[in-house]
Write a protein that holds these residues in place. Structure first.
Motif, PDB file in Angstrom:
ATOM      1  N   GLY A 131      -7.030   0.126  -8.058  1.00 22.59           N
ATOM      2  CA  GLY A 131      -6.069   0.324  -7.335  1.00 22.59           C
ATOM      3  C   GLY A 131      -6.164  -0.122  -5.645  1.00 22.59           C
ATOM      4  N   ARG A 132      -7.406  -1.054  -5.545  1.00 20.73           N
ATOM      5  CA  ARG A 132      -7.688  -1.372  -4.452  1.00 20.73           C
ATOM      6  C   ARG A 132      -7.001  -2.683  -3.920  1.00 20.73           C
ATOM      7  NH1 ARG A 132     -12.458  -4.500  -2.409  1.00 20.73           N
ATOM      8  NH2 ARG A 132     -13.406  -4.465  -4.587  1.00 20.73           N
ATOM      9  N   TYR A 133      -5.951  -2.346  -3.007  1.00 20.42           N
ATOM     10  CA  TYR A 133      -5.334  -3.456  -2.687  1.00 20.42           C
ATOM     11  C   TYR A 133      -5.778  -4.533  -1.712  1.00 20.42           C
ATOM     12  CZ  TYR A 133      -1.221  -6.496  -1.444  1.00 20.42           C
ATOM     13  OH  TYR A 133      -0.455  -7.566  -1.394  1.00 20.42           O
ATOM     14  N   HIS A 134      -5.783  -6.133  -2.368  1.00 17.08           N
ATOM     15  CA  HIS A 134      -6.533  -7.058  -1.564  1.00 17.08           C
ATOM     16  C   HIS A 134      -5.650  -8.286  -1.607  1.00 17.08           C
ATOM     17  CE1 HIS A 134      -9.968  -9.306  -0.180  1.00 17.08           C
ATOM     18  NE2 HIS A 134      -9.660 -10.209  -1.114  1.00 17.08           N
ATOM     19  N   MET A 174       5.254  -1.423   1.619  1.00 15.63           N
ATOM     20  CA  MET A 174       5.982  -0.336   1.629  1.00 15.63           C
ATOM     21  C   MET A 174       5.466   1.202   1.734  1.00 15.63           C
ATOM     22  SD  MET A 174       8.142   0.113  -2.104  1.00 15.63           S
ATOM     23  CE  MET A 174       7.034   0.225  -3.290  1.00 15.63           C
ATOM     24  N   PHE A 175       4.425   1.281   1.494  1.00 12.35           N
ATOM     25  CA  PHE A 175       3.670   2.606   1.523  1.00 12.35           C
ATOM     26  C   PHE A 175       2.288   2.426   1.890  1.00 12.35           C
ATOM     27  CE2 PHE A 175       6.842   4.228  -1.736  1.00 12.35           C
ATOM     28  CZ  PHE A 175       7.503   4.964  -1.022  1.00 12.35           C
ATOM     29  N   LYS A 176       1.616   3.332   2.652  1.00 11.30           N
ATOM     30  CA  LYS A 176       0.188   3.327   3.159  1.00 11.30           C
ATOM     31  C   LYS A 176      -0.182   4.782   2.607  1.00 11.30           C
ATOM     32  CE  LYS A 176       0.103  -0.282   6.879  1.00 11.30           C
ATOM     33  NZ  LYS A 176      -0.430  -0.642   8.172  1.00 11.30           N
ATOM     34  N   TYR A 177      -1.599   4.758   2.385  1.00 11.67           N
ATOM     35  CA  TYR A 177      -2.233   6.151   2.157  1.00 11.67           C
ATOM     36  C   TYR A 177      -2.373   6.694   3.473  1.00 11.67           C
ATOM     37  CZ  TYR A 177      -3.340   4.066  -2.262  1.00 11.67           C
ATOM     38  OH  TYR A 177      -3.212   3.698  -3.782  1.00 11.67           O
ATOM     39  N   SER A 178      -2.371   7.902   3.417  1.00 11.32           N
ATOM     40  CA  SER A 178      -2.057   8.715   4.876  1.00 11.32           C
ATOM     41  C   SER A 178      -2.894   9.962   4.459  1.00 11.32           C
ATOM     42  CB  SER A 178      -0.568   9.169   5.230  1.00 11.32           C
ATOM     43  OG  SER A 178      -0.607   9.968   6.220  1.00 11.32           O
ATOM     44  N   SER A 179      -3.175  10.668   5.883  1.00 13.49           N
ATOM     45  CA  SER A 179      -3.526  12.198   5.623  1.00 13.49           C
ATOM     46  C   SER A 179      -2.484  13.101   5.570  1.00 13.49           C
ATOM     47  CB  SER A 179      -4.291  12.532   6.972  1.00 13.49           C
ATOM     48  OG  SER A 179      -3.432  12.471   7.985  1.00 13.49           O
ATOM     49  N   ASN A 180      -2.484  14.045   5.203  1.00 15.64           N
ATOM     50  CA  ASN A 180      -1.622  15.176   5.196  1.00 15.64           C
ATOM     51  C   ASN A 180      -1.675  15.708   6.471  1.00 15.64           C
ATOM     52  OD1 ASN A 180      -0.198  17.576   4.878  1.00 15.64           O
ATOM     53  ND2 ASN A 180      -1.477  18.701   3.788  1.00 15.64           N
ATOM     54  N   ILE A 220      -3.019   0.169   1.974  1.00  9.60           N
ATOM     55  CA  ILE A 220      -1.804  -0.302   1.491  1.00  9.60           C
ATOM     56  C   ILE A 220      -1.533   0.235   0.058  1.00  9.60           C
ATOM     57  CG2 ILE A 220      -0.513  -2.199   0.218  1.00  9.60           C
ATOM     58  CD1 ILE A 220      -1.365  -3.918   2.518  1.00  9.60           C
ATOM     59  N   ALA A 221      -0.759   1.056  -0.047  1.00  9.37           N
ATOM     60  CA  ALA A 221      -0.302   1.807  -1.409  1.00  9.37           C
ATOM     61  C   ALA A 221       0.734   1.219  -2.332  1.00  9.37           C
ATOM     62  CB  ALA A 221      -0.155   3.287  -1.094  1.00  9.37           C
ATOM     63  N   GLY A 222       1.540   0.503  -1.570  1.00 12.52           N
ATOM     64  CA  GLY A 222       2.569  -0.242  -2.147  1.00 12.52           C
ATOM     65  C   GLY A 222       3.251  -1.287  -1.421  1.00 12.52           C
ATOM     66  N   VAL A 223       3.837  -2.683  -2.148  1.00 10.51           N
ATOM     67  CA  VAL A 223       4.293  -3.721  -1.539  1.00 10.51           C
ATOM     68  C   VAL A 223       5.479  -4.157  -1.933  1.00 10.51           C
ATOM     69  CG1 VAL A 223       2.035  -4.444  -0.562  1.00 10.51           C
ATOM     70  CG2 VAL A 223       2.953  -5.335  -2.665  1.00 10.51           C
ATOM     71  N   SER A 224       6.351  -5.076  -1.523  1.00 12.92           N
ATOM     72  CA  SER A 224       7.358  -5.719  -2.169  1.00 12.92           C
ATOM     73  C   SER A 224       7.302  -7.208  -2.057  1.00 12.92           C
ATOM     74  CB  SER A 224       8.928  -5.414  -1.320  1.00 12.92           C
ATOM     75  OG  SER A 224       8.875  -6.101  -0.145  1.00 12.92           O
ATOM     76  N   ASN A 225       8.072  -8.148  -2.697  1.00 20.60           N
ATOM     77  CA  ASN A 225       8.226  -9.308  -2.598  1.00 20.60           C
ATOM     78  C   ASN A 225       8.698  -9.507  -1.367  1.00 20.60           C
ATOM     79  OD1 ASN A 225      10.742  -8.679  -3.360  1.00 20.60           O
ATOM     80  ND2 ASN A 225      10.961 -10.395  -4.632  1.00 20.60           N
ATOM     81  N   GLN A 256      11.601 -11.466  -1.070  1.00 18.11           N
ATOM     82  CA  GLN A 256      13.050 -11.034  -1.450  1.00 18.11           C
ATOM     83  C   GLN A 256      13.537  -9.607  -1.189  1.00 18.11           C
ATOM     84  OE1 GLN A 256      11.131 -13.266  -3.017  1.00 18.11           O
ATOM     85  NE2 GLN A 256      11.755 -15.031  -1.901  1.00 18.11           N
ATOM     86  N   LYS A 257      12.519  -8.604  -1.347  1.00 18.95           N
ATOM     87  CA  LYS A 257      12.742  -7.258  -1.296  1.00 18.95           C
ATOM     88  C   LYS A 257      13.552  -6.701  -2.465  1.00 18.95           C
ATOM     89  CE  LYS A 257      11.869  -7.499   3.607  1.00 18.95           C
ATOM     90  NZ  LYS A 257      12.149  -7.209   5.185  1.00 18.95           N
ATOM     91  N   ASN A 258      13.260  -7.335  -3.781  1.00 19.80           N
ATOM     92  CA  ASN A 258      13.726  -6.922  -4.677  1.00 19.80           C
ATOM     93  C   ASN A 258      12.865  -6.596  -5.646  1.00 19.80           C
ATOM     94  OD1 ASN A 258      13.560  -9.652  -5.177  1.00 19.80           O
ATOM     95  ND2 ASN A 258      14.479  -9.340  -7.155  1.00 19.80           N
ATOM     96  N   VAL A 259      11.530  -6.845  -5.629  1.00 25.27           N
ATOM     97  CA  VAL A 259      10.378  -6.361  -6.532  1.00 25.27           C
ATOM     98  C   VAL A 259       9.636  -5.583  -5.887  1.00 25.27           C
ATOM     99  CG1 VAL A 259       8.799  -7.266  -8.086  1.00 25.27           C
ATOM    100  CG2 VAL A 259      10.918  -8.678  -7.731  1.00 25.27           C
ATOM    101  N   PHE A 260       9.364  -4.532  -6.255  1.00 26.18           N
ATOM    102  CA  PHE A 260       8.369  -3.525  -5.771  1.00 26.18           C
ATOM    103  C   PHE A 260       7.217  -3.067  -6.542  1.00 26.18           C
ATOM    104  CE2 PHE A 260      12.835  -2.750  -5.074  1.00 26.18           C
ATOM    105  CZ  PHE A 260      13.145  -3.135  -3.630  1.00 26.18           C
ATOM    106  N   GLY A 261       6.147  -2.560  -5.852  1.00 21.21           N
ATOM    107  CA  GLY A 261       4.972  -2.263  -6.558  1.00 21.21           C
ATOM    108  C   GLY A 261       4.106  -1.211  -5.819  1.00 21.21           C
ATOM    109  N   MET A 262       3.675  -0.239  -6.486  1.00 25.01           N
ATOM    110  CA  MET A 262       3.040   0.924  -5.833  1.00 25.01           C
ATOM    111  C   MET A 262       2.079   1.639  -6.930  1.00 25.01           C
ATOM    112  SD  MET A 262       5.912   3.954  -5.551  1.00 25.01           S
ATOM    113  CE  MET A 262       5.118   5.265  -4.854  1.00 25.01           C
ATOM    114  N   MET A 263       0.897   1.949  -6.382  1.00 27.45           N
ATOM    115  CA  MET A 263      -0.217   2.743  -7.279  1.00 27.45           C
ATOM    116  C   MET A 263       0.265   4.072  -7.509  1.00 27.45           C
ATOM    117  SD  MET A 263      -1.885   0.449  -8.471  1.00 27.45           S
ATOM    118  CE  MET A 263      -3.080   1.398  -9.113  1.00 27.45           C
ATOM    119  N   PRO A 264       0.430   5.052  -6.477  1.00 29.26           N
ATOM    120  CA  PRO A 264       0.909   6.327  -6.863  1.00 29.26           C
ATOM    121  C   PRO A 264       2.175   6.437  -7.796  1.00 29.26           C
ATOM    122  CG  PRO A 264       0.643   5.999  -4.489  1.00 29.26           C
ATOM    123  CD  PRO A 264       0.720   4.645  -5.278  1.00 29.26           C
TER     124      PRO A 264
END
Length: 230
Positions: free
Chosen positions: A145-148, A164-170, A187-192, A194-202
């Motif tokens: 799951g290590r985004y590169h 889209m998302f970043k890992y954070s502290s509580n 990074i925990a998630g990104v989009s393309n 065009q912003k119609n394709v999304f991916g996230m590990m959680p």
């Protein structure tokens, strides 16, 4: 809005997604077999987590060539919505629908735990109704799951608000680990672009039902439904 969940050999979170969308969110949702060539009129395609084709090569590298992925790529290229979660995220990077790659976790171990993520922007469909100051508790379960990405790609992602998302502290716990797998820029998630394709590990689908003791994932699906159905 009709959702379709693609099922690959080795998928193990497909039913979780179907239940989250159909039972949890009250939307029409069907399963699409990996050998199909028909998206059956689905508006929003979801690629679930699991170990497609056993992850015997690279995670998602074989699934990228499944027959249905031809249809998914065409759907995305026409502006249709696609979202990959965990292994689904890996498949989308292998298919070239999302930038970057998912590498082995920095600790070289499989991580299964609740983590916290924060939206990096509210200009993406899954984050538009989210609170950028809130840390959302969402489960993870991955070994790769290590985004590169290279520096140029990371800069484009930041400049174009594709992170889209970043890992954070509580926010209530300063001892919470910020980056659980070594992802660049957390990074925990990104989009393309065009912003119609999304991916996230959680896995937001694992945080929808109150019986699971956590409903933070509902906000992500509510954000999608609110704007897509508007």
């Amino acid at each position: 809005m009709k959702f379709g969940v693609v099922v690959f050999p080795g998928s193990n979170c497909d039913q979780d997604l179907v239940d989250a969308i159909s039972v949890g969110m009250g939307q029409e949702c069907i399963k699409l077999w990996h050998k199909d060539h028909d998206l059956q009129g689905c508006d929003f395609i979801l690629l679930p987590g699991g170990f497609s084709y056993g992850d015997y090569l690279r995670s998602g590298a074989i699934s990228r060539f499944s027959p249905i992925m031809q249809e998914v790529v065409q759907h995305a290229n026409k502006g249709g919505y696609v979202m990959g979660i965990c292994n689904g995220f890996q498949i989308l990077t292998e298919a070239g629908l999302l930038p970057g790659a998912l590498l082995r976790n920095a600790n070289q171990k499989f991580i299964c735990d609740n983590v916290y993520i924060k939206p990096a922007t509210t200009n993406l469909l899954p984050t538009r109704l989210l609170d950028m100051d809130k840390a959302y508790k969402i489960p993870v379960a991955h070994g790769e799951g290590r985004y590169h990405a290279d520096k140029e790609t990371l800069k484009r992602l930041e400049d174009n608000e594709q992170i889209m998302f970043k890992y954070s502290s509580n926010v209530a716990d300063t001892h919470e680990i910020y980056n659980i797998n070594g992802s660049l820029l957390n990074i925990a998630g990104v989009s393309n672009e065009q912003k119609n394709v999304f991916g996230m590990m959680p896995h937001p689908e694992r945080a929808v039902d109150p019986e699971l003791g956590n409903t933070d994932g509902r906000a992500i699906f509510e954000s999608i439904l609110n704007l897509v159905n508007a």
